[in-house]
Design a protein around this motif. Sequence first.
Motif, short mmCIF file in Angstrom:
data_model
loop_
_atom_site.label_atom_id
_atom_site.label_comp_id
_atom_site.label_asym_id
_atom_site.label_seq_id
_atom_site.Cartn_x
_atom_site.Cartn_y
_atom_site.Cartn_z
N THR A 61 -61.58 14.18 -75.95
CA THR A 61 -63.00 13.82 -75.81
C THR A 61 -63.26 12.63 -74.91
N GLY A 62 -62.21 11.86 -74.60
CA GLY A 62 -62.42 10.61 -73.88
C GLY A 62 -63.00 9.51 -74.74
N ALA A 63 -62.98 9.71 -76.07
CA ALA A 63 -63.52 8.71 -76.99
C ALA A 63 -62.76 7.40 -76.86
N PRO A 64 -63.47 6.26 -76.92
CA PRO A 64 -62.83 4.96 -76.71
C PRO A 64 -62.13 4.44 -77.96
N VAL A 65 -61.02 5.06 -78.32
CA VAL A 65 -60.23 4.61 -79.48
C VAL A 65 -59.47 3.35 -79.09
N ASP A 66 -59.50 2.36 -79.95
CA ASP A 66 -58.78 1.11 -79.69
C ASP A 66 -57.29 1.41 -79.47
N ALA A 67 -56.73 0.89 -78.39
CA ALA A 67 -55.35 1.19 -78.00
C ALA A 67 -54.34 0.82 -79.07
N LYS A 68 -54.65 -0.19 -79.88
CA LYS A 68 -53.68 -0.61 -80.90
C LYS A 68 -53.48 0.46 -81.97
N TYR A 69 -54.47 1.35 -82.14
CA TYR A 69 -54.35 2.41 -83.13
C TYR A 69 -53.53 3.60 -82.62
N LEU A 70 -53.22 3.60 -81.35
CA LEU A 70 -52.50 4.73 -80.75
C LEU A 70 -51.01 4.45 -80.59
N ARG A 71 -50.57 3.24 -80.95
CA ARG A 71 -49.18 2.85 -80.68
C ARG A 71 -48.17 3.67 -81.48
N ARG A 72 -48.46 3.94 -82.76
CA ARG A 72 -47.53 4.73 -83.56
C ARG A 72 -47.28 6.08 -82.92
N ALA A 73 -48.35 6.73 -82.50
CA ALA A 73 -48.21 8.04 -81.86
C ALA A 73 -47.46 7.93 -80.54
N ALA A 74 -47.76 6.88 -79.79
CA ALA A 74 -47.11 6.71 -78.49
C ALA A 74 -45.60 6.60 -78.65
N ASP A 75 -45.16 5.89 -79.69
CA ASP A 75 -43.72 5.73 -79.92
C ASP A 75 -43.04 7.07 -80.18
N VAL A 76 -43.74 7.98 -80.86
CA VAL A 76 -43.18 9.30 -81.15
C VAL A 76 -43.24 10.19 -79.92
N LEU A 77 -44.34 10.14 -79.20
CA LEU A 77 -44.55 11.04 -78.07
C LEU A 77 -43.62 10.75 -76.88
N VAL A 78 -43.09 9.54 -76.81
CA VAL A 78 -42.18 9.23 -75.70
C VAL A 78 -40.73 9.56 -76.03
N GLU A 79 -40.45 9.93 -77.28
CA GLU A 79 -39.07 10.28 -77.66
C GLU A 79 -38.60 11.50 -76.86
#
Length: 251
Positions: free
Chosen positions: A225-243
């Motif tokens: 959606t392009g929704a402006p979610v605060d970047a700090k809330y996306l870190r957990r997912a980012a750590d998994v998605l880069v594995e």
Amino acid sequence: MAKERFSEADQDADGSMAHAPEVTVRPAAGAVRGVVLVLHGGRSNSFEPVRSRHLSPARMIPFARLLSSWGSPAGLETWSLRNRVRGWNGEHMSALHDARWALQQIRKRHPGKPVYLLGHSMGGLTALCAADDPQVRAVVALAPWLDSTTPLQQVSGRRVLIVHGDADRWTSPRQSLRYAQRIQHIADDVRYVTLTGAGHFMFTKLSVWHELSASYLLKSFSDDTGAPVDAKYLRRAADVLVEPSPLGVTL
């Protein structure tokens, strides 16, 4: 904003419905850009009505609160479903019937908006089976109740995260991993995360269960959606998605 509750019984003109699924809505702050539906666990067989005091729906309240806290400012509305009865009940598939009712209500209120599913145990099975709803974009299944008969095509084109503790004695981590392997070429993206030392009821590493689920769904919501979610809330997912090994993530 205040929560809203409504049930299928509210739509029953003759008042004959003894037990009905109920939804609690935590509203978005401002215009709704997407909706997450939270699904609780249950039993293999039981037509006993679900009550708010039961642990299965109560266990999912912190997930809904966190999703609302992190996602509401960006336009995410959070719906929590309380099933009419406690069991899956074989061919009745009671929980799936209730989830489809809830998805129908979302479609009436928010046609065309992306929907995200989060379920634990039987709710994880329900989420994966209901993923074929045309508005669903991503699913998180926590310690899901799966086996070799669990249908696969429902997750076609969806993003899927499965999280299972390796100390689970109620549902099978092995079956969850096998399911993830089978849908690799069906789903748009599949991630399987093993939580070491964690059991079925998510007492161990509780914050990881909560935060990873919310982060993954918010990442999907933001991407869609392009929704402006605060970047700090996306870190957990980012750590998994880069594995590098999407089915071999261990936390």
